[in-house]
Design a protein around this motif. Structure first.
Motif, mmCIF file in Angstrom:
data_model
loop_
_atom_site.group_PDB
_atom_site.id
_atom_site.type_symbol
_atom_site.label_atom_id
_atom_site.label_comp_id
_atom_site.label_asym_id
_atom_site.label_seq_id
_atom_site.Cartn_x
_atom_site.Cartn_y
_atom_site.Cartn_z
ATOM 1 N N LEU A 101 0.860 -1.183 0.000
ATOM 2 C CA LEU A 101 0.000 0.000 0.000
ATOM 3 C C LEU A 101 0.900 1.238 0.000
ATOM 4 C CD1 LEU A 101 -2.856 -0.755 2.572
ATOM 5 C CD2 LEU A 101 -2.695 -1.403 0.181
ATOM 6 N N SER A 102 0.361 2.315 -0.540
ATOM 7 C CA SER A 102 1.137 3.556 -0.538
ATOM 8 C C SER A 102 1.113 4.147 0.874
ATOM 9 C CB SER A 102 0.528 4.551 -1.532
ATOM 10 O OG SER A 102 -0.721 4.978 -1.042
ATOM 11 N N GLU A 105 -2.308 5.301 1.577
ATOM 12 C CA GLU A 105 -3.250 4.189 1.813
ATOM 13 C C GLU A 105 -3.017 3.548 3.181
ATOM 14 O OE1 GLU A 105 -3.644 3.066 -2.935
ATOM 15 O OE2 GLU A 105 -2.175 2.042 -1.672
ATOM 16 N N ASN A 106 -1.751 3.461 3.578
ATOM 17 C CA ASN A 106 -1.470 2.933 4.915
ATOM 18 C C ASN A 106 -2.046 3.857 5.983
ATOM 19 O OD1 ASN A 106 0.035 0.377 5.251
ATOM 20 N ND2 ASN A 106 1.475 1.315 3.815
ATOM 21 N N ASN A 108 -4.601 5.828 5.607
ATOM 22 C CA ASN A 108 -6.056 5.645 5.560
ATOM 23 C C ASN A 108 -6.476 4.378 6.294
ATOM 24 O OD1 ASN A 108 -7.936 7.462 4.286
ATOM 25 N ND2 ASN A 108 -6.563 7.388 2.520
ATOM 26 N N PHE A 109 -5.678 3.318 6.127
ATOM 27 C CA PHE A 109 -5.976 2.057 6.816
ATOM 28 C C PHE A 109 -5.964 2.273 8.334
ATOM 29 C CE2 PHE A 109 -4.459 -1.858 8.875
ATOM 30 C CZ PHE A 109 -5.462 -2.724 8.508
ATOM 31 N N ASN A 139 2.406 9.179 -2.221
ATOM 32 C CA ASN A 139 1.893 8.194 -3.188
ATOM 33 C C ASN A 139 2.860 7.030 -3.452
ATOM 34 O OD1 ASN A 139 -0.558 9.522 -3.589
ATOM 35 N ND2 ASN A 139 0.430 11.005 -4.943
ATOM 36 N N ARG B 13 -11.121 -2.225 1.994
ATOM 37 C CA ARG B 13 -10.410 -1.375 1.065
ATOM 38 C C ARG B 13 -8.970 -1.852 0.864
ATOM 39 N NH1 ARG B 13 -10.095 5.171 1.786
ATOM 40 N NH2 ARG B 13 -8.724 5.522 0.044
ATOM 41 N N LYS B 14 -8.340 -2.181 1.982
ATOM 42 C CA LYS B 14 -6.927 -2.582 1.935
ATOM 43 C C LYS B 14 -6.740 -3.845 1.098
ATOM 44 C CE LYS B 14 -4.111 -5.681 3.842
ATOM 45 N NZ LYS B 14 -4.305 -7.024 4.263
ATOM 46 N N ILE B 17 -7.313 -3.115 -2.641
ATOM 47 C CA ILE B 17 -6.179 -2.376 -3.229
ATOM 48 C C ILE B 17 -5.003 -3.316 -3.453
ATOM 49 C CG2 ILE B 17 -4.441 -0.599 -2.786
ATOM 50 C CD1 ILE B 17 -6.611 0.978 -1.296
ATOM 51 N N GLU B 18 -4.728 -4.144 -2.454
ATOM 52 C CA GLU B 18 -3.565 -5.058 -2.568
ATOM 53 C C GLU B 18 -3.728 -6.013 -3.744
ATOM 54 O OE1 GLU B 18 -1.127 -5.708 1.490
ATOM 55 O OE2 GLU B 18 -2.872 -6.986 1.236
ATOM 56 N N ARG B 21 -3.564 -4.255 -7.108
ATOM 57 C CA ARG B 21 -2.212 -3.784 -7.399
ATOM 58 C C ARG B 21 -1.397 -4.875 -8.098
ATOM 59 N NH1 ARG B 21 -1.181 0.432 -3.376
ATOM 60 N NH2 ARG B 21 -2.169 1.672 -4.990
#
Lengths: 342, 508
Positions: A101-102, A105-106, A108-109, A139, B13-14, B17-18, B21
């Motif tokens: 994850l970017s 994104e991390n 956000n997690f 990003n 979501r995680k 996304i993973e 990707r």
């Protein structure tokens, strides 16, 4: 930086009494007693494997104590509810966020884990990333950034929900001195905004940045003091270096030792005429030393307080503790292992 | 409730996304099976295998050798005649060297063996190791022997029919004898009547000998068919007429002198009529082909579906099911064990997120991912390869959803009990192997012994394969029992995984 949440929590945020954790027959930590006051930085210092991480895990509720008790915000960890957990932040020793994850994104997690509303959290994330100087990299995938950046990302994600009490387990381990300094600057900022922080470190000199320092060795908390108090307790007083034009003779050194404010002499420093003295209180002892040299017609180059590095402080404390341990062991006729097991 | 959903969404979501990707992974998962099925469809001929067959006949001048030379090349397209030899050892070597596939050793002195009231046996050898191929060789051997038997019978029937032709004159003569005997009795000429009677008896005996054997054979066939011997023109009717003619008093009783021959004349009227009937029925009997006599039944097979099924079409539901199950089990199996190994559980334990939120979030993300693959793959197979969809897409979706749900449960269970990622992968592979052998994908479930079927019905793939075959290939509605079974596996595995996750996230 985000302001701390105003609250009416008691002055003591964490309290541990007789806290002990055993794995099989081995003690990871034994009989820890300490309190953490609100708004302070508490550093736990000790070598690898001395029980620092176990102590953090006991306080955060990852481990259940074998004996003794610990409370955070007045509650034992097995009674933590989600509201209380939202008041705590935790940065583990290793980077455990998601490498695929970017950075954004991390973050956000982590924000979602703490139940932060999806809309509107972006501003908070960006401000934290600016705080840890990662905003321009937001990003990038976590696996593409350096180890130091990963530590900063972990720090930022542990702060995402604006916690009151933050546990940071060796946040500066394995990063360069410049970045370490930045981290401590950030911790000072957090403290200034009212956060309470519990920080473990292997870097003994980082004790200087803490309000209170706990020294750990072999699962025990040897002492918990302010950094200055730690030095004083390590050397049984303040350290003063008296540098003269000519080396003092034995009789003069003997006279110095007889002075009431001098506890002992530490000998000459190698390659100089500087005699190290352990005194009760440096601020009052220095004028008296100057008077004494004047009375004895001794030409003085300088008299100044010496602040020993915390490495020396730490070594001194640990060696003293080991010596005391050995004495107890000899006195009771137990082996070292038996003493350790209690 | 809001925070519950937000925390759950962290995982949703995680995970998505993973996965997204890794576009190459998705491409491999979707196009891999599609290309495999395409290749299978193009390459699999679905033709019965041709078997190169060599005959060993000790006496190559015997009538049987001549018959083999005549029969063998035409018995079946699958039996490829490789000739005849007297060298058994040489033939065995050829079998071992894979120069031939089947070796038929023709019985020596077959006619003598049969005359001794024993069956003569063809010995068939092969060099196969695959049980299915061994069964095929056995089947082909049986087909060959049945064909030989049939041809022998056919020849016998043909000879019987030609015999029947030769006695047509005897029937006619017997009728004339009956008519002349009646005229002699009406005239009171006993001597002439006795003379005609003797001739009639001789003709009827010859007739019985000639017709009895082949009509008896046909009668056996008719009785197996459930036909009555009273049915006109049947073999039973011929035998019945023959019996009646033989036992007519005009044939059995000696003519004695007396005043009145009315009774004998009446018997002769009947005899005359029955001989006439016999004549016409024999003519009909002769018209039946010996082929029909010796092989009276044939079969035609009709599927009730309008679709012409290919092997590719048959395997498609199983492939979809196996793929969806394996993907979901594997990704779920790796999901939590990876987080445990990386130390993420520490973060989860300290944070306010619960085991329920974690599990639901992960379930939803992988359901979404699995559904995406199911949709793309199904559409590719349907439009790209022309795989049939005779049932409803809605039912298909229900089965796919429950299959993914149940498979995820198994995957998360593996993830929570496995110590390392490689262990998790191994467990996922074991689940795949179990499914290949026990889900009905390759072997029909009916071939499995009862207790072993319990293993089958513990696998989501079994329910999925049966249900999707029913929906896609038969156009059936949902079988509620199977749907219930699949849902039950899903619910049980969800609860078990959730409880295990709770234990992992609890203070240790």
């Amino acid at each position: 930086m985000v302001a701390a949440t105003p609250n009416a929590t008691p002055a003591v945020t964490v309290s541990a009494r007789g806290l002990t954790k055993q794995f099989g027959n081995d003690y990871a930590v034994q009989d820890l007693n300490f309190q953490i006051q609100q708004g302070k930085i508490i550093g736990f210092i000790g070598p690898s494997g001395c029980g620092k991480t176990t102590t953090v895990r006991l306080m955060t509720g990852i481990y259940r104590p074998t004996a003794g008790e610990v409370s955070v915000f007045g509650l034992a960890p097995d009674r933590f509810d989600s509201r209380l957990r939202e008041r705590m932040g935790y940065m583990p020793q290793l980077f455990v966020l998601y490498p695929d994850l970017s950075i954004m994104e991390n973050m956000n997690f982590a924000a979602s884990l703490y139940g932060m509303k999806i809309f509107g959290r972006g501003k908070r994330i960006r401000s934290l990333l600016e705080f840890v100087e990662l905003d321009e990299h937001r990003n990038k995938l976590a696996r593409q950034i350096s180890g130091g950046m990963q530590r900063r990302l972990a720090l930022a994600s542990s702060l995402i929900h604006n916690p009151e009490l933050i546990f940071l387990d060796e946040p500066t381990a394995g990063i360069d001195p410049i970045l370490r300094r930045k981290f401590w600057d950030q911790f000072q900022e957090l403290k200034a905004s009212g956060r309470t922080m519990f920080i473990t470190t292997q870097y003994v000199n980082e004790a200087a940045y803490c309000d209170y320092v706990g020294v750990m060795a072999e699962g025990r908390l040897l002492m918990m003091e302010t950094p200055e108090g730690l030095r004083r307790r390590a050397f049984n007083g303040d350290v003063v270096d008296l540098t003269t034009e000519q080396p003092l003779g034995w009789s003069e050194i003997g006279q110095l030792q007889q002075l009431p404010f001098v506890r002992r002499t530490g000998g000459y420093q190698t390659g100089s005429n500087a005699l190290r003295l352990i005194v009760e209180e440096a601020s009052t002892a220095i004028p008296d030393i100057i008077n004494w040299t004047n009375e004895h017609n001794i030409a003085v180059k300088s008299v100044e307080e010496y602040l020993p590095p915390f490495d020396d402080v730490f070594v001194s404390i640990v060696e003293a503790a080991r010596a005391a341990n050995t004495e107890n062991q000899t006195a009771s006729g137990l082996t070292g292992e038996e003493v350790k097991r209690g | 409730m809001g925070k519950f959903l937000i925390r759950m969404s962290a995982f949703l979501r995680k995970e998505i996304i993973e996965v997204l990707r890794q576009p190459r992974l998705i491409l491999a998962l979707v196009f891999g099976p599609f290309l495999i099925l395409l290749l299978f469809g193009l390459g699999y001929t679905n033709q019965a295998r041709a078997v190169r067959t060599l005959f060993v006949v000790q006496n190559q001048d015997s009538p049987l050798a001549a018959q083999i030379n005549e029969y063998a090349p035409t018995i079946s397209p699958q039996l490829v005649y490789q000739g005849m030899t007297a060298d058994l050892e040489g033939a065995r070597r050829m079998l071992r060297n894979n120069q031939i596939d089947m070796l038929v050793v023709v019985p020596e002195n077959a006619s003598e063996t049969i005359r001794n009231n024993e069956q003569a046996s063809f010995e068939i050898y092969h060099n196969e190791i695959d049980p299915a191929q061994i069964s095929y060789i056995e089947y082909l051997g049986q087909v060959y022997v049945q064909e030989v038997n049939r041809r022998v019978l056919s020849q016998a029937a043909e000879e019987g029919q030609s015999d029947a032709a030769s006695v047509q004159e005897e029937v006619s003569a017997a009728r004339q004898n009956a008519a002349a005997m009646k005229a002699a009795l009406q005239a009171g000429n006993v001597g002439e009547a006795r003379s005609q009677q003797r001739q009639m008896r001789g003709n009827i005996s010859s007739l019985a000998l000639a017709v009895g054997a082949s009509a008896g054979l046909l009668n056996g066939v008719e009785q197996n068919m459930g036909a009555s011997s009273n049915q006109p023109n049947s073999a039973g009717s011929i035998l019945s007429l023959l019996d009646s003619v033989q036992n007519n008093p005009s044939n059995t009783n000696e003519v004695v002198e007396k005043d009145n021959y009315n009774a004998e004349i009446a018997d002769l009227d009947k005899q005359e009529k029955e001989l006439g009937d016999l004549e016409s029925q024999l003519a009909e009997f002769r018209s039946i082909s010996p082929n029909v006599l010796t092989r009276p039944f044939t079969s035609k097979v009709y599927g009730i579906s309008e679709f012409q099924f290919t092997p590719m079409a048959f395997f498609t539901p199983g492939v979809i099911v196996l793929l969806l199950q394996h993907i979901t089990i594997t990704v779920a199996a790796l999901s939590i064990v990876r987080e445990r190994r990386a130390g993420m559980m520490e973060l989860f334990r300290v944070s306010p997120v619960t085991s329920g939120q974690t599990m639901i979030g992960k379930y939803l993300s992988y359901l979404f991912f699995g559904a995406l693959i199911a949709v793309i793959l199904s559409l590719l197979l349907y439009y790209g390869l022309g795989v049939p969809m005779l049932g409803s897409w809605a039912n298909f979706a229900i089965v796919a959803f429950l299959l993914l749900f149940a498979s995820l449960g198994i995957g998360f269970f593996i993830s929570l009990v496995a110590g390392t990622e490689s262990q998790a992968v191994q467990f996922a592979m074991i689940a795949l192997l179990l499914s290949v052998f026990f889900s009905g994908f390759i072997l029909d479930l009916r071939y499995l012994a009862g207790p072993v079927r319990i293993v089958s019905w513990l696998l989501p793939a079994t329910y999925g394969t049966v249900l999707l075959q029913d929906i896609m290939l038969r156009g059936n509605n949902l079988n509620l029992t199977l749907i219930g079974g699949l849902a039950a596996i899903g619910v049980v595995m969800f609860l078990v995984s959730w409880l295990l996750m709770r234990r992992k996230m609890a203070t240790g």
